[in-house]
Enzyme design. Sequence first.
Site, short mmCIF file in Angstrom:
data_model
loop_
_atom_site.label_atom_id
_atom_site.label_comp_id
_atom_site.label_asym_id
_atom_site.label_seq_id
_atom_site.Cartn_x
_atom_site.Cartn_y
_atom_site.Cartn_z
N LYS A 99 4.35 -5.42 4.99
CA LYS A 99 3.69 -3.98 5.57
C LYS A 99 1.90 -4.24 5.39
O LYS A 99 1.30 -3.89 6.32
CB LYS A 99 4.08 -2.68 5.58
N HIS A 228 7.66 4.44 -6.26
CA HIS A 228 6.31 4.08 -5.81
C HIS A 228 5.16 5.16 -6.03
O HIS A 228 5.56 6.31 -5.95
CB HIS A 228 6.35 3.88 -4.18
N SER A 231 -0.09 4.53 -2.73
CA SER A 231 -0.87 3.17 -2.47
C SER A 231 -2.26 3.61 -2.92
O SER A 231 -2.94 4.81 -2.65
CB SER A 231 -0.81 2.78 -1.23
N GLU A 304 6.70 -4.05 -5.93
CA GLU A 304 6.54 -4.22 -4.60
C GLU A 304 4.87 -4.10 -4.31
O GLU A 304 4.66 -3.32 -3.66
CB GLU A 304 7.38 -3.26 -3.49
N ARG A 307 -1.31 -4.15 -1.52
CA ARG A 307 -2.57 -4.11 -1.63
C ARG A 307 -3.18 -5.11 -2.96
O ARG A 307 -4.09 -6.06 -2.70
CB ARG A 307 -3.15 -2.97 -1.88
N TYR A 420 -3.80 -3.64 4.64
CA TYR A 420 -3.69 -2.37 5.63
C TYR A 420 -4.89 -2.51 6.56
O TYR A 420 -5.39 -1.50 6.91
CB TYR A 420 -3.57 -0.99 5.08
#
Length: 444
Positions: A99, A228, A231, A304, A307, A420
């Site tokens: 993504k 997670h 981000s 995962e 960035r 992103y």
Amino acid sequence: MPPSIDIVQHESQFDLNEQTSQQEINHVVKSLTRTHSINHASTALIGKAMTSHIAHINHDDCDAGDEDSFFVCDLGEVINSYNLWKELLPQITPHYAVKCNTNVEVIRLLAKLGTGFDCASKSEIDTILGLGISPSRIIYANPCKTNSFIRHANEKHVNFTTVDNCQELYKIQKHHEKCGILIRIATDDEDAQCRLSTKFGCTVSEAVNSLLPLAKELGLRVKGVAFHVGSGAKDFTSIFKAVRDSRVIFDKGIELGFEMDLLDIGGGFERETFRESSKVVNESLRQFFPAEFQSTHNLRIIAEPGRFMVSNAFTLGCHIIARRDVKQDGIEAMIYINDGVYGNMNCILFDHQHPKAYVLSHANKFYYHEEIENETVEGKHQFSIWGPTCDGLDCVSNSTELSKNVQVGDWLFFPNLGAYTSAASTGFNGLGSSAKTIYVNSAQ
Ligand SMILES: Cc1ncc(COP(=O)(O)O)c(C=O)c1O
């Protein structure tokens, strides 16, 4: 109770358990290092590629769209990221979060380097499979999935997913009974650039008292835990806490008879702080998943990162299409460029990024190297920068200092726009949603 931890690499030892104070945790995290430097091989190639691309574009007579914004991607920076990962977290297999940037050359390269892939949807799964990559390298890491996508994963032999609620367990039982399940737990991600635990993740207590017993009752295959830390995570103590929490769930899962052999530490990493964050990962694993535990349970650890792999690899070049002189609030002029928040700089809205503008060309002279090598040059001209759509929201910067009094026809560049950005670009106002990408490789 989870085991306590003692940080032996530091001068003072202390225990991290449920009661450990934030101050103590901060102490450990702050004692770790931070590094950042310019990659001259990379900037040389990027500068050359950008300059030669724009050198032949004359905005007075070019075809429509010739002067569109464009990316230069240095695949060497992706390789550097991967190598840094392997150097500092060799025991953890990165599964690139598709993504973050769906660029096929990047995906091909990462596949060649040996990463797995974190896919969020049917389309991302198909992208990876379409490149001939084995489904065994995919984790369908979206805790709330569309039923037909779960069936698609089943048909395509994508056999690992994350789950954070009981409804999802019933869906898995119905549509992909044999799927390996990772219980996604919430983390303390308050300081992250983009929070994820506001939307996903169960508590330790929900995992232990509801999800695990229900999975047992439904005859499902729980394989481990995923988390997670948000981000662009800034507070690495959350990694510590999440690894600690994971161990609690592992212990309960093992007690219930599940074959718990997979820990997924998610994403959230950045190149600039990776020496620091990876040390926290290693310390917490050493404490909560020591070597003996790992070998007894054949533990595999994956992550995962999105960035981390691509942010530094992409530089965006934009053309100045209009200028309006204003002289207010210290601003000399409003400049309008041909990319913005509906295009590749959607990261301003969705990812809380602040892309930094530099002068690429002015009055037919090129300034890439001068600008990138000499960040301390005092800017003399203050502008606000706007995107090309008719929406007032389309503002790239309210106030930016540039070293030149830029005009229509000049170019700007924005480094570090790999994460992103293109992935969420739209075609709003009839403007193109995908920018041309020029590839260089500083690692060759
Ligand atoms: C489930 C999941 N994994 C991985 C990532 C990638 O995170 P990052 O780019 O911060 O590494 C995200 C980002 O939203 C995510 O939602």
